[in-house]
Design a protein around this motif. Structure first.
Motif, PDB file in Angstrom:
ATOM      1  N   THR A   1       0.830  -1.201   0.000  1.00  0.00           N
ATOM      2  CA  THR A   1       0.000   0.000   0.000  1.00  0.00           C
ATOM      3  C   THR A   1       0.865   1.252   0.000  1.00  0.00           C
ATOM      4  OG1 THR A   1      -1.710  -1.200   1.243  1.00  0.00           O
ATOM      5  CG2 THR A   1      -1.883   1.193   1.176  1.00  0.00           C
ATOM      6  N   LEU A   2       1.942   1.225   0.776  1.00  0.00           N
ATOM      7  CA  LEU A   2       2.852   2.360   0.816  1.00  0.00           C
ATOM      8  C   LEU A   2       3.558   2.569  -0.516  1.00  0.00           C
ATOM      9  CD1 LEU A   2       4.339   1.901   4.382  1.00  0.00           C
ATOM     10  CD2 LEU A   2       3.190   3.945   3.546  1.00  0.00           C
ATOM     11  N   VAL A   3       3.884   1.481  -1.208  1.00  0.00           N
ATOM     12  CA  VAL A   3       4.514   1.616  -2.525  1.00  0.00           C
ATOM     13  C   VAL A   3       3.619   2.421  -3.453  1.00  0.00           C
ATOM     14  CG1 VAL A   3       5.223   0.350  -4.588  1.00  0.00           C
ATOM     15  CG2 VAL A   3       5.914  -0.456  -2.345  1.00  0.00           C
ATOM     16  N   GLU A   4       2.312   2.127  -3.424  1.00  0.00           N
ATOM     17  CA  GLU A   4       1.379   2.856  -4.286  1.00  0.00           C
ATOM     18  C   GLU A   4       1.348   4.337  -3.933  1.00  0.00           C
ATOM     19  OE1 GLU A   4      -2.135   4.737  -5.723  1.00  0.00           O
ATOM     20  OE2 GLU A   4      -1.740   4.328  -3.610  1.00  0.00           O
ATOM     21  N   ARG A   5       1.479   4.649  -2.646  1.00  0.00           N
ATOM     22  CA  ARG A   5       1.406   6.042  -2.224  1.00  0.00           C
ATOM     23  C   ARG A   5       2.713   6.796  -2.423  1.00  0.00           C
ATOM     24  NH1 ARG A   5      -2.343   6.355   3.250  1.00  0.00           N
ATOM     25  NH2 ARG A   5      -4.071   5.088   2.448  1.00  0.00           N
ATOM     26  N   LEU A   6       3.819   6.083  -2.447  1.00  0.00           N
ATOM     27  CA  LEU A   6       5.133   6.726  -2.506  1.00  0.00           C
ATOM     28  C   LEU A   6       5.716   6.797  -3.908  1.00  0.00           C
ATOM     29  CD1 LEU A   6       6.751   5.093   0.669  1.00  0.00           C
ATOM     30  CD2 LEU A   6       5.751   7.368   0.491  1.00  0.00           C
ATOM     31  N   THR A   7       4.996   6.273  -4.912  1.00  0.00           N
ATOM     32  CA  THR A   7       5.539   6.266  -6.271  1.00  0.00           C
ATOM     33  C   THR A   7       4.505   6.794  -7.261  1.00  0.00           C
ATOM     34  OG1 THR A   7       4.815   3.977  -6.559  1.00  0.00           O
ATOM     35  CG2 THR A   7       7.092   4.316  -5.877  1.00  0.00           C
TER      36      THR A   7
END
Length: 415
Positions: free
Chosen positions: A325-331
């Motif tokens: 989920t963080l990958v989606e928000r950070l990229t």
């Protein structure tokens, strides 16, 4: 709790590509255990089994980000259809190398070719969800659903691999896994209506992947993979050492069932993902110390080890979901498949290293000593989890990026 799942599965085409993705990910849950059982039965070495499975997973980890870059540029259908054929040929060569008693490094090299050409369907399914949902709150439920799909494969995969190995041969398990993977990937790739639009090189120039943002997430995933890989090999060896080799599939199936339950819970909670990954990593580290203790109990050790690794899976699964989920928000969206692939690569790389380390420790020392690897991995995971930036401190979505208009997405068309 199930309302978010009903919402996302009602999107046109969602059930079709999720179902195909489930079938495509069957090999991940069966192939490793089938390879371990086959190689130990024919060669009598857990070290060789660890090397072959590690070669398969490690090359998949190394190559998958570059594969995902091609997918982002040219589209999922254009890359996955020919890749599935190449992967089928590579895996057939791997099976022939393992069953024909070819000496090292031929089994390792063929396994590496099979891993290097494996389609990373999990990353591409998550990219489809991101394209469909954008920044809507249901996205976490969608990512949890993907983790649930992977865990469902893991629930049924190890027991099925064990059943086929004991009733027939580990070779049968490999053949089933290869066939399911090829069919699932093909069905997934032909569904063009839900795939994200390709982003040619010129459209991606202003969308960098920042190591300071993505790096801690990748390292956290590597720690989780190291824990999982070492546990899987050690559980198989430990159950065999205790005179109950058939229980290894049941234990690993219970582990996957715990992950399924955790995924259902995580998809329905509203805890910020950076906080969730930290809490889950801390809980995993705290529980991991029970594993080597359980392995030293004179009686009932298999049951205690099974309980310990099941509890570990229940805490580690939320950390994995939150990391994606963080990958989606950070990229940026134009690099999402590649970013997820990098995260998955570190997860697979850790898994490969964990399996190889566990196999070497088992061969040179004794099986309970290999249970010291998971606590080390869990502590490293907790450390890196606290280095992950919050979404507020690292906004990366490019202006104008939005979800697909689901009214324009046709339902379940294979064309």
């Amino acid at each position: 709790m199930l309302a978010p799942y009903r919402t996302i599965l009602a999107l046109p085409g969602a059930l079709a590509f999720s179902g195909a993705g489930l079938l495509a990910r069957v090999p991940a849950s069966m192939m490793g255990l089938s390879l371990i059982l086959l190689l130990f039965a024919e060669r009598g070495s857990y070290a060789l089994a660890g090397q072959v499975t590690a070669a398969y997973v490690f090359l998949a980890a190394v190559v998958s980000p570059f594969q995902a870059r091609l997918v982002d540029r040219h589209g999922q259908r254009a890359v996955l259809l020919p890749l599935s054929l190449v992967n089928l040929a590579a895996k057939v060569a791997m099976v022939l190398a393992v069953t024909s008693d070819l000496p090292s490094p031929f089994p390792q090299l063929c396994a590496a070719a099979g891993g290097a050409t494996s389609p990373l369907v999990g990353a591409y399914a998550r990219a489809r969800w991101s394209a469909l949902l954008g920044d809507r709150p249901e996205l976490r439920a969608a990512y949890a659903l993907e983790s649930l799909v992977e865990d469902l494969c893991a629930v049924f995969g190890p027991p099925l691999a064990t059943l086929l190995a004991t009733a027939f041969s580990p070779l049968v398990g490999l053949v089933v896994a290869i066939g399911c993977g090829f069919a699932g990937t093909t069905l997934f790739a032909v569904q063009r209506r839900t795939q994200p639009s390709p982003k040619p090189r010129g459209q991606r120039a202003g969308d960098p992947l920042r190591v300071s943002r993505l790096g801690p997430v990748c390292l956290t995933s590597a720690g989780l993979g190291l824990l999982s890989g070492s546990v899987n090999v050690t559980v198989v060896a430990f159950c065999s050492e205790q005179g109950a080799p058939g229980l290894s599939g049941l234990v690993l199936g219970a582990v996957a069932a715990a992950s399924v339950l955790a995924a259902l819970v995580v998809g329905a909670v509203a805890l910020p993902p950076h906080r969730l990954v930290r809490l889950a990593a801390l809980a995993t580290a705290a529980l991991s110390v029970c594993l080597p203790l359980a392995a030293t109990v004179p009686s009932g050790a298999v049951i205690l080890v099974g309980v310990a690794v099941t509890l570990l899976a229940f805490t580690a699964a939320p950390a994995t979901i939150a990391a994606f989920t963080l990958v989606e928000r950070l990229t940026p969206t134009s690099r999402l498949s590649e970013a997820i692939a990098w995260t998955t690569s570190f997860l697979l790389g850790g898994y490969a290293l964990g399996g190889a380390l566990a196999g070497a420790v088992i061969d040179h020392f004794h099986t309970p000593a290999a249970f010291l690897i998971p606590p080390t991995a869990a502590l490293a995971t907790a450390f890196f989890a606290f280095l992950i930036p919050t979404a507020k401190s690292a906004p990366t979505k490019a202006p104008g990026e939005k979800a697909l208009d689901t009214k324009d997405v046709r339902s379940a068309e294979f064309d």
